[in-house]
Scaffold this motif. Structure first.
Motif, PDB file in Angstrom:
ATOM      1  N   GLU A   1     -44.590 -23.282   8.411  1.00 51.55           N
ATOM      2  CA  GLU A   1     -43.314 -24.490   9.051  1.00 51.55           C
ATOM      3  C   GLU A   1     -42.431 -24.088  10.624  1.00 51.55           C
ATOM      4  O   GLU A   1     -42.737 -25.756  11.278  1.00 51.55           O
ATOM      5  CB  GLU A   1     -42.228 -24.452   7.762  1.00 51.55           C
ATOM      6  N   LEU A   2     -42.054 -23.571  11.121  1.00 50.38           N
ATOM      7  CA  LEU A   2     -41.999 -22.963  12.272  1.00 50.38           C
ATOM      8  C   LEU A   2     -43.008 -23.820  13.261  1.00 50.38           C
ATOM      9  O   LEU A   2     -42.798 -24.470  13.874  1.00 50.38           O
ATOM     10  CB  LEU A   2     -41.665 -21.777  11.756  1.00 50.38           C
ATOM     11  N   LEU A   3     -44.234 -22.888  12.437  1.00 51.02           N
ATOM     12  CA  LEU A   3     -45.234 -23.353  14.038  1.00 51.02           C
ATOM     13  C   LEU A   3     -45.096 -24.735  14.024  1.00 51.02           C
ATOM     14  O   LEU A   3     -45.063 -25.784  15.382  1.00 51.02           O
ATOM     15  CB  LEU A   3     -46.618 -22.752  13.877  1.00 51.02           C
ATOM     16  N   ASN A   4     -45.820 -25.191  12.939  1.00 56.35           N
ATOM     17  CA  ASN A   4     -45.197 -26.828  12.702  1.00 56.35           C
ATOM     18  C   ASN A   4     -44.390 -27.785  13.552  1.00 56.35           C
ATOM     19  O   ASN A   4     -44.833 -28.474  14.879  1.00 56.35           O
ATOM     20  CB  ASN A   4     -45.980 -27.489  11.446  1.00 56.35           C
ATOM     21  N   GLY A   5     -43.236 -27.385  13.200  1.00 58.30           N
ATOM     22  CA  GLY A   5     -42.355 -27.618  13.893  1.00 58.30           C
ATOM     23  C   GLY A   5     -42.658 -27.339  15.860  1.00 58.30           C
ATOM     24  O   GLY A   5     -42.165 -28.842  16.392  1.00 58.30           O
ATOM     25  N   ARG A   6     -42.613 -26.600  15.948  1.00 60.94           N
ATOM     26  CA  ARG A   6     -42.886 -27.101  17.054  1.00 60.94           C
ATOM     27  C   ARG A   6     -44.268 -27.542  18.107  1.00 60.94           C
ATOM     28  O   ARG A   6     -43.893 -27.911  18.797  1.00 60.94           O
ATOM     29  CB  ARG A   6     -42.850 -24.725  17.478  1.00 60.94           C
ATOM     30  N   ALA A   7     -44.827 -27.448  17.781  1.00 63.76           N
ATOM     31  CA  ALA A   7     -46.493 -28.138  18.188  1.00 63.76           C
ATOM     32  C   ALA A   7     -45.695 -29.855  18.287  1.00 63.76           C
ATOM     33  O   ALA A   7     -46.391 -30.504  18.846  1.00 63.76           O
ATOM     34  CB  ALA A   7     -47.365 -28.039  16.711  1.00 63.76           C
ATOM     35  N   ALA A   8     -45.285 -29.985  16.998  1.00 67.03           N
ATOM     36  CA  ALA A   8     -44.746 -31.535  16.246  1.00 67.03           C
ATOM     37  C   ALA A   8     -43.138 -31.826  17.999  1.00 67.03           C
ATOM     38  O   ALA A   8     -43.438 -32.690  18.699  1.00 67.03           O
ATOM     39  CB  ALA A   8     -44.369 -31.964  15.366  1.00 67.03           C
ATOM     40  N   MET A   9     -42.427 -31.053  17.941  1.00 66.85           N
ATOM     41  CA  MET A   9     -42.233 -31.105  19.390  1.00 66.85           C
ATOM     42  C   MET A   9     -42.377 -30.780  20.509  1.00 66.85           C
ATOM     43  O   MET A   9     -42.505 -32.485  21.572  1.00 66.85           O
ATOM     44  CB  MET A   9     -40.888 -30.044  19.388  1.00 66.85           C
ATOM     45  N   VAL A  10     -43.188 -29.979  20.991  1.00 70.12           N
ATOM     46  CA  VAL A  10     -43.849 -30.596  21.550  1.00 70.12           C
ATOM     47  C   VAL A  10     -45.145 -31.215  22.157  1.00 70.12           C
ATOM     48  O   VAL A  10     -44.948 -31.925  23.512  1.00 70.12           O
ATOM     49  CB  VAL A  10     -44.643 -28.759  22.533  1.00 70.12           C
ATOM     50  N   GLY A  11     -45.029 -31.527  21.514  1.00 77.26           N
ATOM     51  CA  GLY A  11     -46.679 -33.271  20.880  1.00 77.26           C
ATOM     52  C   GLY A  11     -45.346 -33.998  21.989  1.00 77.26           C
ATOM     53  O   GLY A  11     -46.149 -35.133  22.336  1.00 77.26           O
TER      54      GLY A  11
ATOM     55  N   ALA B   1     -46.503 -36.457  25.244  1.00 75.46           N
ATOM     56  CA  ALA B   1     -47.018 -38.083  24.945  1.00 75.46           C
ATOM     57  C   ALA B   1     -45.964 -38.614  25.562  1.00 75.46           C
ATOM     58  O   ALA B   1     -46.026 -39.570  26.246  1.00 75.46           O
ATOM     59  CB  ALA B   1     -46.958 -38.223  23.245  1.00 75.46           C
ATOM     60  N   TYR B   2     -43.915 -38.669  25.484  1.00 73.85           N
ATOM     61  CA  TYR B   2     -43.231 -39.570  25.965  1.00 73.85           C
ATOM     62  C   TYR B   2     -43.667 -39.545  27.818  1.00 73.85           C
ATOM     63  O   TYR B   2     -43.595 -40.262  28.293  1.00 73.85           O
ATOM     64  CB  TYR B   2     -42.292 -39.276  25.072  1.00 73.85           C
TER      65      TYR B   2
ATOM     66  N   PHE C   1     -60.087 -37.895  27.114  1.00 75.37           N
ATOM     67  CA  PHE C   1     -60.861 -37.274  27.541  1.00 75.37           C
ATOM     68  C   PHE C   1     -59.331 -35.801  27.858  1.00 75.37           C
ATOM     69  O   PHE C   1     -59.252 -34.827  27.006  1.00 75.37           O
ATOM     70  CB  PHE C   1     -62.095 -36.408  27.671  1.00 75.37           C
ATOM     71  N   PHE C   2     -59.499 -35.333  28.601  1.00 74.91           N
ATOM     72  CA  PHE C   2     -58.231 -35.328  29.374  1.00 74.91           C
ATOM     73  C   PHE C   2     -57.357 -34.351  28.402  1.00 74.91           C
ATOM     74  O   PHE C   2     -56.746 -33.693  28.477  1.00 74.91           O
ATOM     75  CB  PHE C   2     -58.048 -35.379  30.572  1.00 74.91           C
ATOM     76  N   CYS C   3     -56.840 -35.855  28.046  1.00 74.46           N
ATOM     77  CA  CYS C   3     -55.830 -35.532  26.930  1.00 74.46           C
ATOM     78  C   CYS C   3     -55.785 -34.983  25.946  1.00 74.46           C
ATOM     79  O   CYS C   3     -54.802 -34.307  25.515  1.00 74.46           O
ATOM     80  CB  CYS C   3     -54.782 -36.722  26.709  1.00 74.46           C
ATOM     81  N   LYS C   4     -57.218 -35.074  25.279  1.00 73.34           N
ATOM     82  CA  LYS C   4     -57.614 -34.031  23.891  1.00 73.34           C
ATOM     83  C   LYS C   4     -57.794 -32.829  24.593  1.00 73.34           C
ATOM     84  O   LYS C   4     -57.266 -31.955  23.538  1.00 73.34           O
ATOM     85  CB  LYS C   4     -58.264 -34.906  23.476  1.00 73.34           C
ATOM     86  N   THR C   5     -58.399 -32.117  25.484  1.00 70.77           N
ATOM     87  CA  THR C   5     -58.084 -30.640  25.703  1.00 70.77           C
ATOM     88  C   THR C   5     -56.572 -30.364  25.809  1.00 70.77           C
ATOM     89  O   THR C   5     -56.838 -29.586  25.607  1.00 70.77           O
ATOM     90  CB  THR C   5     -59.026 -31.058  27.188  1.00 70.77           C
ATOM     91  N   LEU C   6     -55.944 -31.463  26.576  1.00 79.70           N
ATOM     92  CA  LEU C   6     -54.363 -30.710  26.480  1.00 79.70           C
ATOM     93  C   LEU C   6     -54.101 -30.946  26.084  1.00 79.70           C
ATOM     94  O   LEU C   6     -53.386 -29.594  24.928  1.00 79.70           O
ATOM     95  CB  LEU C   6     -53.577 -31.619  27.447  1.00 79.70           C
ATOM     96  N   LEU C   7     -54.028 -31.228  24.304  1.00 82.38           N
ATOM     97  CA  LEU C   7     -53.678 -31.181  23.114  1.00 82.38           C
ATOM     98  C   LEU C   7     -54.406 -29.991  22.613  1.00 82.38           C
ATOM     99  O   LEU C   7     -53.687 -29.031  21.646  1.00 82.38           O
ATOM    100  CB  LEU C   7     -54.123 -32.507  21.760  1.00 82.38           C
TER     101      LEU C   7
ATOM    102  N   VAL D   1     -51.702 -26.586  21.181  1.00 76.84           N
ATOM    103  CA  VAL D   1     -52.116 -26.617  19.328  1.00 76.84           C
ATOM    104  C   VAL D   1     -52.493 -25.390  19.511  1.00 76.84           C
ATOM    105  O   VAL D   1     -51.385 -24.106  18.729  1.00 76.84           O
ATOM    106  CB  VAL D   1     -52.808 -26.827  18.500  1.00 76.84           C
ATOM    107  N   GLY D   2     -53.683 -25.221  20.423  1.00 80.53           N
ATOM    108  CA  GLY D   2     -53.753 -23.272  20.813  1.00 80.53           C
ATOM    109  C   GLY D   2     -52.805 -22.596  20.834  1.00 80.53           C
ATOM    110  O   GLY D   2     -52.427 -21.206  20.406  1.00 80.53           O
ATOM    111  N   GLY D   3     -52.208 -22.863  21.897  1.00 79.13           N
ATOM    112  CA  GLY D   3     -51.322 -21.559  22.351  1.00 79.13           C
ATOM    113  C   GLY D   3     -49.847 -22.165  21.971  1.00 79.13           C
ATOM    114  O   GLY D   3     -49.938 -20.567  21.388  1.00 79.13           O
ATOM    115  N   VAL D   4     -49.183 -22.729  20.829  1.00 80.78           N
ATOM    116  CA  VAL D   4     -48.307 -22.327  20.325  1.00 80.78           C
ATOM    117  C   VAL D   4     -49.390 -21.634  18.940  1.00 80.78           C
ATOM    118  O   VAL D   4     -47.927 -20.463  18.471  1.00 80.78           O
ATOM    119  CB  VAL D   4     -48.250 -23.909  18.921  1.00 80.78           C
ATOM    120  N   LEU D   5     -50.463 -21.666  18.576  1.00 77.88           N
ATOM    121  CA  LEU D   5     -50.620 -20.664  17.301  1.00 77.88           C
ATOM    122  C   LEU D   5     -50.763 -18.938  17.675  1.00 77.88           C
ATOM    123  O   LEU D   5     -50.427 -17.980  17.115  1.00 77.88           O
ATOM    124  CB  LEU D   5     -52.193 -21.202  16.930  1.00 77.88           C
TER     125      LEU D   5
END
Lengths: 343, 283
Positions: free
Chosen positions: B196-206, B210-211, B228-234, B238-242
């Motif tokens: 829950e915590l990690l998903n929350g963080r990922a959602a906030m960062v995302g 995006a904004y 492609f570049f944005c997908k890489t950043l995504l 996600v990897g970073g948060v994990l």
């Protein structure tokens, strides 16, 4: 063999052994004299002496001069073309060629003669203990040796506390060795990794002198014998039966390259196991839990007995990896809970 | 006895009121200390533990465990205290043995004295630990097994044994196997809160990224996903948060990488020398 976790959870490691397979226990005093007499009967000249120095040759075709003392009094020298250093962890040969140093673990062992009914328990059973009380980065053991047991432990990073760890292993087997009599105490350094230089000129190092000891299990006897054989074969092949002078490139090509290709993966894998599973009590609990699995046992023994990393089926390997991750996660969770506890 | 001495010290310590529990390392400790506050006001300590046991516990607050844990720890040890009173008269040597490596001196003393008076009892004593394993029937809650309590009990046992290593014995082998605890019990208790915590963080960062990207480049969310570049950043986000959950994790990952390659370097050292010597001098 039985493996005991830090909380004394025990697993029987050997359920998959067939009737002709076993974990060998040996007495070095018997093995060493057997090897010497076998060498002599194969045509080697055995000189019981103490090597004191080795002179390096001034030119690529000049001989090496080995200085030795016989019976502590007579000093002799011997001129040879090729030297194979098999003189163990404190190798004189390695020092003379400047092979470099390696970190060593210390293994400490006490031989204890047990009363008969307690010895009966160890007749076909060896035990292995893991835990911070027994060793911070190795394991403690009780190995039967024919008519007595060897109780010991080892460590790399806390060599000065080895006596404490020995007390720890004795406490862990307290009930099983009660009434036993101490007959011998022995200790020896065990190399942790190969020396920076294993071949120089026409000198090669084998066995403990080269540092061929696996991590995790600390096995070195097989690799010592095998490396000796490979090196010997290399010399024979390169010198065409003793008629041609060899050089360093021959030794590297015929001995080091073949040896590394065959065994470096085994060593790397055991190093990985040691790093993952010997780090903390939680990881050790996970190790013991995993060792209860039959597939793990079968793979371990096939690799150990035939000295090749066994190839299992991909599906079972994947299952084993998932189980490994699962066990590590569960035991680390318990470990974190334990840290928060004040008992 | 060694552990009995420890038990008396812990019972004493834990009954110095509430201040003991406020510095516990969690945010929900306030709830745990308030829960324990009402119980510590009662004068009778042993009775307190016995009544604490059947209280229903909320399942998803990991550190609330502190109070029932303490309770059951003392309950287990309390049992030892209630055991043969003649085993009590040995406080001075175990008190100093506790300071050193616990089992060395105290354990030996404990063994001899115990054998004279009572059946040999190993260090870890708990009414639920029967025959070398946890008796699941005693962990029932509302008709089903309370796996959280089993996990807690096992953690307590391991902690006990870590501090007071005890001899393995053939008569009382430990046969507990953690695989009897079903996977979903672990998941529900440990994975889900963290997920829950990690998903929350990922959602906030995302959302924020995006904004930001939209504001800076005018590329809307749908168009970002096609790039492609944005997908890489995504993926990196996600990897970073994990992987990096605390500041220390960065150092840990670097150290892991070094360790992984170190052994290999030691093996290849002999070949490296070959390159150096052959380039420096031609033989």
């Amino acid at each position: 063999m039985r493996i005991f976790s830090p909380s004394n959870i025990a697993v029987d490691f050997g359920k998959t052994l067939k009737s002709n397979e076993f974990i060998a226990m040996l007495r070095r005093e018997v093995l060493d004299s057997f090897l010497r007499s076998r060498a002599a009967s194969a045509g080697a000249t055995v000189i019981p002496a103490l090597v004191t120095a080795i002179d390096l040759p001034p030119s690529p075709t000049a001989p090496y001069t080995i200085h030795y003392t016989l019976q502590n009094t007579y000093r002799r020298s011997l001129a040879v073309d090729v030297v194979i250093g098999a003189d163990g962890a404190n190798s004189r040969v390695a020092k003379s060629i400047g092979a470099g140093d390696y970190t060593c673990a210390i293994a400490f062992q006490e031989r204890i003669k047990l009363p008969d009914e307690k010895m009966a328990y160890y007749e076909n059973l060896a035990e292995m203990y893991v835990g911070n009380d027994v060793s911070p980065d190795f394991y403690g053991w009780v190995f039967p040796k024919c008519d007595h047991v060897a109780v010991g432990t080892g460590t790399v990073r806390s060599k000065q506390d080895i006596k404490l760890y020995q007390k720890g292993i004795r406490d862990r087997v307290h009930h099983k060795i009660k009434g036993g009599k101490l007959i011998k105490v022995e200790a020896h350094p065990i190399p942790e990794h190969p020396r920076p230089l294993r071949v120089r000129g026409r000198v090669a190092l084998v066995g403990d002198a080269a540092g061929y000891v696996t991590k995790c299990s600390g096995e070195g006897i097989y690799f010592a014998a095998k490396s000796g054989r490979v090196c010997g074969n290399a010399v024979v092949k390169a010198s065409e039966g003793g008629y041609k002078m060899i050089d360093e490139c021959d030794l590297r090509r015929e001995y080091l390259k073949i040896w590394d290709k065959e065994y470096v993966n085994t060593f790397r894998f055991l190093d990985l196991l040691q790093r993952v599973f010997y780090g903390s009590n939680a990881a050790r609990e996970a190790l013991v839990e995993l060792c209860g699995d039959e597939y793990v046992q079968r793979m371990t023994f096939e690799s150990y007995l035939y000295k090749k990393l066994a190839k299992g089926r991909v599906f079972d390997d994947a299952k084993m990896v998932m189980n490994t991750i699962g066990s590590l996660v569960k035991c680390n969770i318990l470990g974190r809970k334990m840290e928060g506890l004040i008992l | 006895m060694q552990f009995q001495a420890i038990s008396t010290t812990t019972t004493m310590a834990s009954f110095s009121p509430l201040t003991r529990f406020t510095p516990t390392p969690s945010s929900s400790s306030s709830s745990s200390s308030s829960a324990s506050a009402s119980h510590h006001s009662k004068p009778h300590l042993l009775n307190t533990f016995l009544t604490l046991r059947p209280r229903p516990r909320p399942s998803n607050t990991p550190f609330l465990l502190f109070s029932p844990l303490k309770a059951s720890a003392d309950n287990g040890v309390g049992t030892a205290v209630e055991q043969p009173p003649q085993a009590v008269p040995d406080p001075p040597p175990p008190a100093e043995a506790v300071g050193t490596n616990g089992s060395i001196g105290g354990g030996a003393v404990a063994e001899e004295v115990k054998e004279e008076e009572v059946v040999v009892v190993s260090g870890f004593v708990d009414p639920k630990w029967v025959g070398g394993t946890w008796d699941l029937k005693q962990f029932h809650k509302n008709g089903t097994t309370d796996w959280d309590a089993v996990i807690d009990a096992e953690a307590r046992r391991r902690k006990w044994l870590e501090e007071n290593p005890e001899s393995s014995s053939n008569e009382n082998p430990v046969i507990f196997d953690t695989s009897i605890i079903p996977w979903w019990a672990w998941m529900k208790r440990f994975h889900l809160p963290e997920a829950e915590l990690l998903n929350g963080r990922a959602a906030m960062v995302g959302f924020f990224m995006a904004y930001l990207v939209d504001g800076l480049t005018g590329v809307g969310l749908v168009d970002q996903m096609n790039n492609f570049f944005c997908k890489t950043l995504l993926f990196v986000a996600v990897g970073g948060v994990l992987l990096i959950r605390k500041n220390e994790d960065v150092e840990t990952i670097k150290k892991l990488w070094d360790e992984t390659t170190f052994y290999d370097k030691q093996w290849q050292a002999t070949w490296k020398e070959d390159e150096n010597s052959s380039t420096s001098k031609k033989e």
